[in-house]
Structures are given as structure tokens and as C-alpha cells.
Design an enzyme around this catalytic site. Sequence first.
Site, PDB file in Angstrom:
ATOM      1  N   LYS A  87     -11.685   3.296  -3.089  1.00  0.00           N
ATOM      2  CA  LYS A  87     -12.168   2.689  -4.344  1.00  0.00           C
ATOM      3  C   LYS A  87     -11.049   2.557  -5.363  1.00  0.00           C
ATOM      4  CE  LYS A  87     -15.423   5.332  -5.597  1.00  0.00           C
ATOM      5  NZ  LYS A  87     -15.109   6.276  -4.498  1.00  0.00           N
ATOM      6  N   THR A  89      -7.742   2.451  -4.874  1.00  0.00           N
ATOM      7  CA  THR A  89      -6.785   1.408  -4.488  1.00  0.00           C
ATOM      8  C   THR A  89      -7.401   0.023  -4.676  1.00  0.00           C
ATOM      9  OG1 THR A  89      -7.473   1.603  -2.175  1.00  0.00           O
ATOM     10  CG2 THR A  89      -5.536   2.843  -2.844  1.00  0.00           C
ATOM     11  N   ARG A 110     -10.524   7.502 -13.645  1.00  0.00           N
ATOM     12  CA  ARG A 110     -10.625   8.920 -13.984  1.00  0.00           C
ATOM     13  C   ARG A 110      -9.305   9.631 -13.736  1.00  0.00           C
ATOM     14  NH1 ARG A 110     -15.211  10.698 -10.159  1.00  0.00           N
ATOM     15  NH2 ARG A 110     -14.412   8.884  -9.027  1.00  0.00           N
ATOM     16  N   LYS A 121      -8.480  16.433  -0.522  1.00  0.00           N
ATOM     17  CA  LYS A 121      -8.525  14.989  -0.725  1.00  0.00           C
ATOM     18  C   LYS A 121      -7.189  14.416  -1.186  1.00  0.00           C
ATOM     19  CE  LYS A 121     -11.453  11.470  -2.908  1.00  0.00           C
ATOM     20  NZ  LYS A 121     -10.431  10.749  -3.675  1.00  0.00           N
ATOM     21  N   ALA A 285     -18.142  12.808  -9.117  1.00  0.00           N
ATOM     22  CA  ALA A 285     -19.388  12.045  -8.987  1.00  0.00           C
ATOM     23  C   ALA A 285     -20.435  12.758  -8.148  1.00  0.00           C
ATOM     24  CB  ALA A 285     -19.109  10.675  -8.387  1.00  0.00           C
ATOM     25  N   PHE A 313     -17.599   7.922  -5.260  1.00  0.00           N
ATOM     26  CA  PHE A 313     -18.325   7.958  -3.992  1.00  0.00           C
ATOM     27  C   PHE A 313     -19.192   6.708  -3.809  1.00  0.00           C
ATOM     28  CE2 PHE A 313     -17.612  12.592  -4.948  1.00  0.00           C
ATOM     29  CZ  PHE A 313     -16.593  12.739  -4.027  1.00  0.00           C
ATOM     30  N   PHE A 393      -7.657  -2.107   7.579  1.00  0.00           N
ATOM     31  CA  PHE A 393      -6.852  -1.125   8.295  1.00  0.00           C
ATOM     32  C   PHE A 393      -6.303  -1.779   9.562  1.00  0.00           C
ATOM     33  CE2 PHE A 393      -8.830   1.773   5.483  1.00  0.00           C
ATOM     34  CZ  PHE A 393      -8.102   2.955   5.505  1.00  0.00           C
ATOM     35  N   TRP A 421      -3.485  -2.383  -0.170  1.00  0.00           N
ATOM     36  CA  TRP A 421      -2.690  -1.187   0.107  1.00  0.00           C
ATOM     37  C   TRP A 421      -1.281  -1.570   0.575  1.00  0.00           C
ATOM     38  CZ3 TRP A 421      -0.289   1.054   4.351  1.00  0.00           C
ATOM     39  CH2 TRP A 421       0.076   2.406   4.213  1.00  0.00           C
TER      40      TRP A 421
END
Length: 568
Positions: A87, A89, A110, A121, A285, A313, A393, A421
Site C-alpha cells: 500500500k 509503495t 503514517r 515487518k 490499523a 491493511f 511481481f 517498485w
Amino acid sequence: MARQLDDGEGISGHAPESDLVIARRARLEPILPLAEARLGLAAEDLVPFGHHRAKLSLALLQRLKDRPRGHLVLVSAITPTPTGEGKTTACVGLVDALSRLGISALACLREPSLGPVFGMKGGAAGGGRAQVVPMEAINLHFNGDFHAVTAAHNLLAALLDNHLYWGNALGIDPARVVWSRVLDLNDRSLRRVRIGLGEVERESSFEITAASEIMAILCLAEDLVDLERRLGRIVVAWRHDDTPVTAADLGAVGALAALLRDALAPNLVQTLEHTPVLIHGGPFANIAHGCSSLAATRAALALGEVVVTEAGFGADQGLEKFIDIKSRQSGLFPDAAVIVVTLRALRFHGGASREAMHRPDLAALTAGLDNLVRQVAVARAFGLEPVVALNAFPDDSEAERERLATCCVELGVALAHCDHWARGGEGALALARRVLERLEEGGGEAAALYADGTPVETALQVVATRLYGASGVELSPEARATLRRLEGAGYGQLPVCIARTQYSFSDDPADGGLVKGHRLRVRELRLSAGAGFVVAVCGRLMTLPGLPREPAALGIGLDAEGNITGLA
């Protein structure tokens, strides 16, 4: 966050560089000239923290209040896997792409917590060519906001225990003190503690700073006056007669506000492509309301044409809380929404293991599409027609991409393939165009899921049945007793903030992302009167996480020149 690649190659086929290497090599614009060129701000509008980051001045925030507002785009996702679906990125890629298209755009994100940074994470500044910089400063300490929240929260706890020590003139029931202490680290050993040994002994606990009500207050306060008002409403304990004791009763408001004054100002940084970003506040979240600050959102909407923000999330958590809590209180509703999806997550929800989800599996992906269907339905429940963003990906197969495209056609939602990315804003141009089309089309206005003044238990039932696919809600005896006390004290009709696992529509992560017909089990209710909601803690969720078997902290250090290594 560093990207997890099985084959050792980036999207373009080259060996991937770490986020830290990419960020450190970037040429950053000095923050004062950038703010002047991109936002029209003068030097006196900012409080610099070195050359590449600053806070907006509180005086500027007041001046911006009367400006027309831009469009607000909310980025959410399908139910995530443990490695995340991108999210942040996607937000960074989208805002960079909008800038490439000539739009005056900003992102609101955030602040990272040190708990995930040193836990599992990793950081929260994006990744690859879709990052916010300076990456090390953002992920470690930043401009002191988390420390201010931690200090204010613990000062209130100290003042409360000091009041008990010196005679308890307010008649507090020591067994019903509800104000814990916090720290910005993962440490399961502090979840339950006994304090005041040899003096006024009682059971207590620690939570992570991101779960602090003061963090929520900082992120929902309109200005310093509202900040003090909300701080005063914090309920820290109950008397024997079931009446609440507040921070105002303890005389703590002035000191708390003094600690938080500078923290109320949003932080200005930039992407790798020099797009302005406001990073401010950091509630999780799953255990909190999961949105960056209202102060940052209002400022960004006054400074730009389009503002991109994220809610943590899946849409069932982040998007719901953004609208039912932040939008409800502020009147700022999203004009458009994005749901980020990865093929690996769809495979995972369709039954692939954590190891196998990185390999093409059309059958598993097809089964997992139900999660996307349900998250799109969540957005539509709030009046939003989302754009689906496929975060690409290297293991994505053409057959799987075509199956996703067919699903989106059947759903009637726009799909954009994204490669931000690897390629930065250029890789999100398709998404940016889709979002602009959605903004131009307009359509229905977003609205909260349930009306103001809805009883707490009814609100829980509405969210659980309409968004989670649950058959109903079960309150534990403890939660039921707390609800009666809240209703008796006039808090029984506040909005709800449901704290539960991020890995399922239920309260059990083992149920996965396709579960339906379950009962949502509410273990306890916690009043956040200053923030303006009631937290429903579900299942076995802990508000102070523990470290994994191999925490990220073990790979972080300094090289011979004093540069940080291993930060992801």
C-alpha cells in the site's frame, strides 16, 4: 519495506538493490526550496529538521483552514499476507505518477513505529523506486512525534499513580484503573506487570505507542484547542460508584498539551522523485484506527489538487476505520479509492502455502479472488467505486493476470497494472490515469456505514455482518459488563474501532481471507473518550506485539563509517 523476491531478480530483470541502498544514493532536494517550488511555502512556514525534513508551522495550519480543498484519494488493499501487499509503495508510486502528469499532488502517510522496524515487518517508507526519503531518519525516531506521545502517555500514568500514592482524593477504585503505560517497541514480557511494589501495588500493563489513545487524539485533533479538549476527556479510571475519572480531573491536561504541542505539526519530506509528502502520526490499523493525522490531511488538501493517503491493511479494516472514524469526525470523505492487490496474496487466500504463494498457481489464484470481490464490496458499502491496482511481481504469470482482469470486468471495476517498485512514478502512470478518470466522473458521495449515535453493540453487529461476512457478534462477560458501565456513563453510542487480526475477516488469523458465517468474538471493550470511539478487542489480539524468533533487529547495525546497515 524491502521486497521479498524468490528468484533474486527485480521486475526489470536486474539484481535488486536494497531499499536502504537506493534511498542513500538518492539526490534529495533541500526541503525549504522544495516547499517553495512545489507548495508555494515560505521559509517561515516551516520548522526545519536539518536539510531534508521539516515540520509545517502551527501558524501555517491555521492560515490554510480557509483555502479550497483538493481531491482525496484513499489507498487500501485486499487482506494482506505477512509480507504485506505494498500500500505504501502504491501511494508513493501513485503520487509520483500524478506529479508526472502535471497534477499538484501530495501524499499523506503514517509514521513508522520502531516495533515493526526492529520486529518482523520492517520500515514503512515505501520501497524500491517508490520510497519516501530520508529513509533512515523516517524509520528511526524521525522528528520526535512518537517520543512525545510516549512521554505524554506515561506522564499521565505517573500522575495517576502519584494521585493514588498521596491519598486518592478522587476516590479512584485501584482495581479499575484503565490507563496503561506504553513504549514504542515490541516486548511481550511487559503485557502484564505488577507495579508499585511495596507502595500502592496493582496489576497493570504496557501497550505499544501506536495503540495509545493519545496517538489517536494527536491524529484526530483539529488544533491545539481541540487537542486540549480531547486530552481532558481521557478516562483513566473508574470510581466505586461507576463514575469516570478523567485526565482533566487529575489536572494533567496542560502538561500533556505542552509535551504534544510541537508533535501536532505535520512533517514534510519528499519521494525519490521530489514529490512532497506529509508523514504524521502512526496508529496501527489492526489495534487502532490506522490513519495518518487529520492535521496533515487538511494541510495537504489546502496545498494540492490531489492528495493520496493510505489506511492500513485490508479495506475491511483501514478503509472502514478511515470513514467511520476519521471522516465521520472531520467531514473529510474520500473522493476515490484504490484497492491494492498482489497475485501472491490471491494465491495465498486461495490455499497456497507461504512458500508456494510465490509461484504461479492459477487454481489457487482463482479461488482467492473471492477476497478481492469482498474487499470491493467493502468499498462500495461506503459509496466508493474503487480502482484495483495490481502490484506487479516477477513471478506473476500472464494467465493469472488475465484471470484477474476478467474478474475485474465481471465486478465492473477498473484495473491498473503497476510497476512502481521498479520504475517509480513511471510504473504507476496507468493507475494515475484511472484515478483521475474516477475523480472526473464523480458519482455518489462516500458515507459512514452506520449513523451517528448508533449503540455500540449495534455498530459492532453492522460492521461484522455487512463487511466481515459474520453471522453475528459475541461479547465476553467482561466486555458485556464494560458495555453496561459505558452505557450508564453516557458512552454507549460512540463509534467503534474494532481491533482484530489483519489476516482474516474473523478474529482468528488461522481462518484466512475467505471465511464467512463466523461469530466475531469481542474479548474486551476499551473506552477512548478523548479520541471519540470505543475499541473492541477481538480474539487473541495483543496491543503489545512480541518479537519473532529472528527479529529484524539482529540484522541492523553500523558499518566502519558509521552508516546504518540492514534497515529494511
